[in-house]
Design an enzyme around this catalytic site. Structure first.
Site, PDB file in Angstrom:
ATOM      1  N   GLU A 107       0.836  -1.199   0.000  1.00 15.73           N
ATOM      2  CA  GLU A 107       0.000   0.000   0.000  1.00 15.73           C
ATOM      3  C   GLU A 107       0.871   1.249   0.000  1.00 15.73           C
ATOM      4  O   GLU A 107       0.477   2.288  -0.535  1.00 15.73           O
ATOM      5  CB  GLU A 107      -0.929   0.001   1.210  1.00 15.73           C
ATOM      6  CG  GLU A 107      -2.008   1.078   1.153  1.00 15.73           C
ATOM      7  CD  GLU A 107      -3.111   0.889   2.178  1.00 15.73           C
ATOM      8  OE1 GLU A 107      -4.002   0.046   1.935  1.00 15.73           O
ATOM      9  OE2 GLU A 107      -3.073   1.548   3.233  1.00 15.73           O
ATOM     10  N   HIS A 135       6.138 -26.627   3.255  1.00 13.22           N
ATOM     11  CA  HIS A 135       5.232 -27.660   2.740  1.00 13.22           C
ATOM     12  C   HIS A 135       4.146 -27.056   1.862  1.00 13.22           C
ATOM     13  O   HIS A 135       3.144 -27.723   1.570  1.00 13.22           O
ATOM     14  CB  HIS A 135       4.613 -28.434   3.902  1.00 13.22           C
ATOM     15  CG  HIS A 135       5.628 -29.118   4.759  1.00 13.22           C
ATOM     16  ND1 HIS A 135       6.130 -30.360   4.456  1.00 13.22           N
ATOM     17  CD2 HIS A 135       6.262 -28.720   5.894  1.00 13.22           C
ATOM     18  CE1 HIS A 135       7.024 -30.713   5.376  1.00 13.22           C
ATOM     19  NE2 HIS A 135       7.111 -29.729   6.257  1.00 13.22           N
ATOM     20  N   LYS A 178     -13.589   2.278  -2.862  1.00 15.55           N
ATOM     21  CA  LYS A 178     -14.655   2.592  -1.914  1.00 15.55           C
ATOM     22  C   LYS A 178     -15.756   3.411  -2.577  1.00 15.55           C
ATOM     23  O   LYS A 178     -16.948   3.187  -2.348  1.00 15.55           O
ATOM     24  CB  LYS A 178     -14.079   3.363  -0.726  1.00 15.55           C
ATOM     25  CG  LYS A 178     -13.071   2.583   0.112  1.00 15.55           C
ATOM     26  CD  LYS A 178     -12.528   3.453   1.234  1.00 15.55           C
ATOM     27  CE  LYS A 178     -11.485   2.724   2.057  1.00 15.55           C
ATOM     28  NZ  LYS A 178     -10.927   3.586   3.126  1.00 15.55           N
TER      29      LYS A 178
END
Length: 549
Positions: free
Chosen positions: A358, A389, A516
């Site tokens: 960000e 893994h 937004k």
């Protein structure tokens, strides 16, 4: 970019050094390419740099006036130029009594006034003085936030869980059985699952939102309020006894119903992803107590001082940042993974994804011109032993280069429990895996014992490890509130160093805001039949599908 040092580095990157060759030609490399500060030892010898490249990177820092830029950051200059304000997260951890005047205001005094208010709230909760509507003491605290109001507090609270029962302090209770929870998801899944386990009479909610307008956070808060009101319908009592607000907007907190005594204030110069040191860290302080929260701040401040004063060749944030620029911009390595070999740091990679991407996921320079080079790489990570893994296959045998940070404490498990010797052995096993993985990533087949390297079976082609994957290893003396504070601040300053070299502003996030705005338009179109935006044919089709048309 006309900088001659930049051009030199671009030329050197065309034939980057091979790690096997570098180590074979210099037996002292593993000792020389290291630095340490604040109980953190950094080994960057497994990065694809030689002395010439390192010297040029340090010169690049000088060319971009990094020393003065650091001073601007730490002294309150308006380094966030697109929003015309400073980025003073370092002021949040400056010791009491020091003076920092910005625009005629003593910022340090403001910060410590806020910390005193937070301390009062923390102690009331931990000492069982704070009571819910039925008179019972608070047992559970739920932090409702998103982004920087969630990731940092969640990460630190989990990492420092064992400090919930810290040493005795004269002005606070050392031990607590308060359970601290975190809710961020917009869809309500986290909250719905959590509410089924909580007692409304003893649950306290913290609404953390810099703007107090974030839809994700307020949606969860409204649901929490409705849940409480379903058991006790006197709204003023519920709001007073069960909600705390943290924001820059006291007017919005008051309008929502947060009692003025339960409001903690932020300042506009506190960036969300740098805010855990402020009142946004209230959940951390409730978890570990104010004494340990101050230790967290002290560790970060110690790293701030190191960043401000250490010569660049031994300066941890400067070196980490310059190496990041070398890998991403010059070598074209567009992926970076963070691998803590300690389960307590399981949310640290998540926290860094926001901090780094960000901040530096930008393609426009400070002067408004388009960037002509690669900036922030894609970052991800996991606990190292789990990652082995999961995605280490790609690191060892995939088709692309990935840079890595290995993080682990040297000491662990010394509390005197009966089973500690077994836990100590598990920690030694974790340390061995950490060092072994960085070795194989760096040297490939050359790192393997003869019986594995000289494999002549029919599958030998599938058992080749190319190596030359660059990595840095960070050894903490031990994980504690203080060393965690220093580690977080190290990465914050790394981000700033990279932004200076890339000439971008790491303190705004316009790419977050646009989504937004669009979401509000889509919401109104979906549920209020208002065509408030013009959408593409795909979105229109999906809207109609959802609406059943």
């Amino acid at each position: 970019m006309t900088n001659s040092t930049w051009q030199t580095l671009s030329t050197l990157a065309q034939t980057p050094p091979d790690l096997n060759t570098l180590f074979k030609s210099d037996s002292t490399r593993g000792e020389r390419l290291t630095a340490s500060a604040c109980d953190i030892y950094m080994d960057f010898s497994k990065q694809a740099i030689d002395d010439k490249i390192l010297a040029e990177l340090l010169q690049l820092a000088d060319n971009f006036d990094l020393s003065n830029k650091i001073n601007d950051l730490l002294t309150g200059k308006k380094v966030n130029d697109t929003e015309n304000r400073p980025a003073l997260h370092t002021a949040l951890r400056t010791p009491k009594g020091e003076t920092l005047i910005v625009d005629g205001v003593d910022v340090n005094a403001q910060v410590h006034d806020s910390l005193e208010r937070a301390k009062h709230i923390v102690n009331r909760i931990r000492e069982k003085v704070w009571r819910g509507y039925s008179g019972k003491a608070i047992s559970d605290v739920v932090n409702i936030g998103v982004g920087g109001s969630d990731l940092g507090p969640l990460m630190a609270s989990v990492a420092l869980d064992e400090w919930a029962s810290g040493e005795w302090s004269t002005d606070e209770w050392a031990d607590t059985d308060i359970r601290v929870h975190f809710v961020s998801n917009m869809d309500g899944t986290q909250l719905d699952t959590l509410l089924k386990t909580l007692n409304p009479q003893t649950t306290l909610f913290i609404i953390s939102s810099k703007s107090f307008g974030t839809s994700d956070t307020l949606a969860n808060a409204k649901t929490a309020l409705a849940w409480l009101l379903s058991t006790h319908n006197h709204k003023p009592t519920i709001l007073h006894r069960h909600f705390i607000g943290i924001s820059t907007r006291p007017d919005k907190m008051t309008d929502w119903g947060i009692h003025v005594d339960n409001q903690l204030l932020l300042w506009e110069w506190v960036g969300g992803r740098f805010s855990m040191w402020s009142a946004i860290g209230l959940a951390i302080a409730i978890k570990i107590g104010m004494h340990n929260f101050y230790e967290l701040l002290a560790g970060a401040n110690q790293m701030d001082r190191h960043f401000a004063t250490a010569e660049f060749g031994k300066n941890l944030p400067v070196l980490l940042g310059l190496i990041g620029v070398w890998n991403a911009t010059f070598l074209g390595i567009n992926a970076h993974t963070v691998l803590p070999y300690d389960g307590r740091l399981k949310f640290f990679p998540n926290y860094l994804t926001q901090l780094e991407m960000e901040s530096n996921g930008k393609s426009v320079k400070r002067d408004g011109q388009k960037v002509g080079y690669a900036t922030c790489p894609i970052l991800w990570g996991d606990i190292g032993s789990n990652a082995q893994h999961a995605f280490y296959q790609l690191l060892h045998q995939g088709t692309q280069r990935v840079s890595c940070d290995f993080i682990t404490p040297i000491r662990r498990y010394d509390s005197g429990q009966v089973h500690d010797k077994y836990l100590e052995n598990q920690h030694k096993l974790s340390l061995a895996n950490c060092l072994a993985q960085s070795q194989v990533l760096a040297f490939g087949n050359e790192a393997l014992p003869d019986e594995l390297r000289n494999n002549n079976d029919n599958f030998r082609h599938f058992k080749q490890y190319r190596g030359n994957q660059p990595s840095t290893t960070l050894l903490l003396t031990a994980l504690s509130p203080k060393t965690l504070g220093a580690l977080i601040a190290l990465y914050e300053h790394k981000v700033f160093v990279m932004s200076v070299i890339w000439d971008i502003n790491p303190f705004d996030q316009w790419g977050v805001e646009v989504g937004k705005v669009m979401a509000n338009q889509v919401y109104d179109t979906l549920y209020h039949d208002e065509m408030v935006g013009v959408f593409d044919s795909s979105t229109n089709t999906l809207l109609n599908k959802i609406k059943g048309k």
